[in-house]
Design an enzyme around this catalytic site. Structure first.
Site, PDB file in Angstrom:
ATOM      1  N   ARG A 277       0.843  -1.193   0.000  1.00  0.00           N
ATOM      2  CA  ARG A 277       0.000   0.000   0.000  1.00  0.00           C
ATOM      3  C   ARG A 277       0.879   1.244   0.000  1.00  0.00           C
ATOM      4  O   ARG A 277       1.789   1.364   0.825  1.00  0.00           O
ATOM      5  CB  ARG A 277      -0.935   0.002   1.216  1.00  0.00           C
ATOM      6  CG  ARG A 277      -1.880  -1.200   1.201  1.00  0.00           C
ATOM      7  CD  ARG A 277      -2.826  -1.218   2.356  1.00  0.00           C
ATOM      8  NE  ARG A 277      -3.576  -2.488   2.375  1.00  0.00           N
ATOM      9  CZ  ARG A 277      -4.443  -2.828   3.315  1.00  0.00           C
ATOM     10  NH1 ARG A 277      -4.678  -1.999   4.314  1.00  0.00           N
ATOM     11  NH2 ARG A 277      -5.077  -3.990   3.270  1.00  0.00           N
ATOM     12  N   ARG A 292       2.912   1.387  10.582  1.00  0.00           N
ATOM     13  CA  ARG A 292       2.329   1.726   9.282  1.00  0.00           C
ATOM     14  C   ARG A 292       3.385   1.504   8.217  1.00  0.00           C
ATOM     15  O   ARG A 292       4.416   2.178   8.205  1.00  0.00           O
ATOM     16  CB  ARG A 292       1.814   3.170   9.245  1.00  0.00           C
ATOM     17  CG  ARG A 292       0.637   3.402  10.169  1.00  0.00           C
ATOM     18  CD  ARG A 292       0.028   4.784   9.971  1.00  0.00           C
ATOM     19  NE  ARG A 292      -0.628   4.892   8.667  1.00  0.00           N
ATOM     20  CZ  ARG A 292      -1.885   4.493   8.443  1.00  0.00           C
ATOM     21  NH1 ARG A 292      -2.603   3.954   9.410  1.00  0.00           N
ATOM     22  NH2 ARG A 292      -2.426   4.637   7.253  1.00  0.00           N
ATOM     23  N   GLU A 364      -5.093  -1.538  15.394  1.00  0.00           N
ATOM     24  CA  GLU A 364      -5.965  -2.356  14.550  1.00  0.00           C
ATOM     25  C   GLU A 364      -5.178  -3.521  13.950  1.00  0.00           C
ATOM     26  O   GLU A 364      -4.121  -3.322  13.342  1.00  0.00           O
ATOM     27  CB  GLU A 364      -6.552  -1.517  13.415  1.00  0.00           C
ATOM     28  CG  GLU A 364      -7.444  -2.315  12.468  1.00  0.00           C
ATOM     29  CD  GLU A 364      -7.667  -1.616  11.144  1.00  0.00           C
ATOM     30  OE1 GLU A 364      -7.867  -2.317  10.129  1.00  0.00           O
ATOM     31  OE2 GLU A 364      -7.638  -0.365  11.119  1.00  0.00           O
ATOM     32  N   SER A 367      -9.824  -6.351  10.172  1.00  0.00           N
ATOM     33  CA  SER A 367     -11.116  -5.809   9.762  1.00  0.00           C
ATOM     34  C   SER A 367     -11.905  -6.951   9.152  1.00  0.00           C
ATOM     35  O   SER A 367     -11.385  -7.679   8.305  1.00  0.00           O
ATOM     36  CB  SER A 367     -10.953  -4.687   8.731  1.00  0.00           C
ATOM     37  OG  SER A 367     -10.394  -3.539   9.322  1.00  0.00           O
ATOM     38  N   ARG A 406       1.251  -5.337  13.494  1.00  0.00           N
ATOM     39  CA  ARG A 406       0.764  -4.792  14.768  1.00  0.00           C
ATOM     40  C   ARG A 406       0.552  -5.890  15.798  1.00  0.00           C
ATOM     41  O   ARG A 406       0.643  -5.629  17.000  1.00  0.00           O
ATOM     42  CB  ARG A 406      -0.512  -3.984  14.536  1.00  0.00           C
ATOM     43  CG  ARG A 406      -0.236  -2.729  13.727  1.00  0.00           C
ATOM     44  CD  ARG A 406      -1.475  -1.936  13.435  1.00  0.00           C
ATOM     45  NE  ARG A 406      -1.156  -0.749  12.657  1.00  0.00           N
ATOM     46  CZ  ARG A 406      -2.042   0.134  12.237  1.00  0.00           C
ATOM     47  NH1 ARG A 406      -3.325  -0.028  12.536  1.00  0.00           N
ATOM     48  NH2 ARG A 406      -1.664   1.178  11.527  1.00  0.00           N
TER      49      ARG A 406
END
Length: 444
Positions: A277, A292, A364, A367, A406
């Protein structure tokens, strides 16, 4: 198309309300309605002209079959009329193709409306559904300090002390936010991947997939990355590929343009891929260490369900991710994401966040989403409920099971010990050769 022209005509108000709730432009619905009206008008004209041309051709054929001369005035007149119709038809067909393309583009830009019970708003409206913590852990939301050791260090400090990060050399190879791991760091990532896949396949009944990580434009469009997140994907320019931002994209597209056997549903896949990403976030605390990244590792769950089963399937899928966090002994919370924070293509989404004791924050790590028939419509993935039945759109779902960086950060912060070692949860011991702790290089 995503929402479908028929739904556009029948449920325009819901689509407008959904766009507003997701902070998208509701005017796209009206653009699509206008494009659909033009398309239908042109389609009717094209059909009428095609029928007229066919009739003229039939008349010419009948005259010639009756031995009428080819230069007979009636034959010549009919042929001229037929040619005039063909010329007009060609122009109308071009306009129809343009109208269809405009409609398709407009429909692709209308977001999937959220479920009616989703809280409206941005991140501030996200709702905590439940929390979990291992026995003896301080209350969720406390500062995460261990009374016996004081405040825990942050993961980047722990990683450097253990010698398991090589962020500078990773940056030398590819740039910032492209980490390299060494020694125990690489082994721990491999162990987490294997733990997640083993659990999904052996216990949860998923079929493991090893998918391509290069995807074509049709695949990116099918799951909704195009046009919503096109600017966040890496493009392999010369060959027109994209690097997969998540295994959801290649795995869901495995069944693009297929009609599935309803008796085989649900179809559930688990896949590990590196993920790429472009947007890794602004500089600052958020980007320290491995929080990140432009490249990271993740195990993804993907499910194809009958529409009546998809709501329950989302709860089940979320539970599979929770089981992994419980076995890793990581405190976590489950959030129901609000309309403005859930994403363009989701109708319902849960985020799972772990508590990191050093940075004293929620991270996080998963999801889990239900897309309804939104992706399936884009990819033409259907099923037959029974033999001979009319094909229906499936519902697609996915969930991170889990994202590695994470999880690794939380393990380092929550497991940090006064002597510089990191205590590992028991579930990981077999994947690290029976070791119970990570040790600094001087003690390893």
């Amino acid at each position: 198309m995503s929402v479908g022209a028929q739904r556009l005509r029948e449920d325009a108000e819901r689509l407008r309300a959904g766009a507003i709730a997701k902070r998208e432009d509701p005017a796209l619905v009206d653009v699509a309605i206008a494009a659909d009206a033009q398309r239908r008008e042109l389609s009717a004209e094209v059909d009428a002209l095609r029928a007229e041309k066919k009739a003229r051709s039939a008349e010419v054929g009948a005259l010639l079959a009756a031995k009428t001369a080819a230069d007979d005035p009636k034959v010549v007149e009919l042929k001229a009329a037929s040619q005039a119709i063909a010329t007009k038809l060609s122009g109308l067909e071009e306009r129809l193709a343009a109208a269809e393309a405009a409609l398709d583009d407009a429909l692709l830009r209308i977001p999937n409306p959220p479920d009616l019970d989703i809280p409206v708003g941005g991140a501030e409206a996200n709702t905590t559904i439940r929390t979990w913590a291992p026995k003896g852990h301080p209350p969720i939301g406390a500062d995460g300090s261990d009374p016996a050791t004081g405040a825990a260090p942050e993961h980047d400090v722990v990683g450097e002390q253990l010698g398991i990060f090589d962020l500078e050399r990773g940056a030398k190879v590819a740039g910032t936010a492209f980490p390299a791991y060494r020694g125990d760091g690489a082994a721990l990532i491999r162990g987490l991947i294997n733990l997640f896949l083993d659990t999904h396949v052996r216990e949860n009944g998923f079929t493991e997939i090893w998918s391509p990580i290069l995807i074509n434009e049709a695949s990116a469009r099918g799951t909704g990355q195009i046009p919503d997140k096109e600017d966040q994907m890496y493009v392999v320019g010369r060959d027109g590929f994209y690097l997969a931002p998540t295994a959801e994209v290649p795995v869901t597209n495995l069944h693009r343009d297929e009609i599935l056997n309803g008796a085989e549903l649900p179809i559930r896949y688990a896949a590990y891929t590196p993920c790429f990403r472009r947007e890794a976030g602004a500089a600052g605390r958020e980007t320290r260490g491995i929080l990140r990244l432009h490249q990271f590792d993740k195990v993804e769950m993907v499910s194809f369900e009958r529409p009546a089963d998809s709501a329950a399937a989302l709860e089940w899928l979320t539970g599979r991710a929770e089981i992994l966090l419980q076995r890793l002994e990581l405190p976590y919370r489950v959030l129901l994401m609000a309309t403005g924070d859930m994403g363009f293509v989701q109708m319902r989404k849960y985020d799972l966040e772990v508590w990191a004791a050093g940075s004293k924050r929620w991270l996080e790590v998963s999801s889990c989403s239900n897309f309804g028939d939104y992706q399936a419509r884009r990819m033409a993935i259907r099923y037959r409920a029974e033999s001979g039945a009319k094909p229906e759109l499936v519902h697609t779902l996915n969930g991170s099971g889990l994202a590695i960086p994470r999880v690794l950060a939380a393990l380092l912060e929550n497991g940090a010990q006064p002597d510089g070692s990191v205590k590992l949860p028991a579930v990981l011991h077999p994947y690290l050769g029976g070791r119970t702790h990570l040790q600094p290089p001087s003690r390893a």
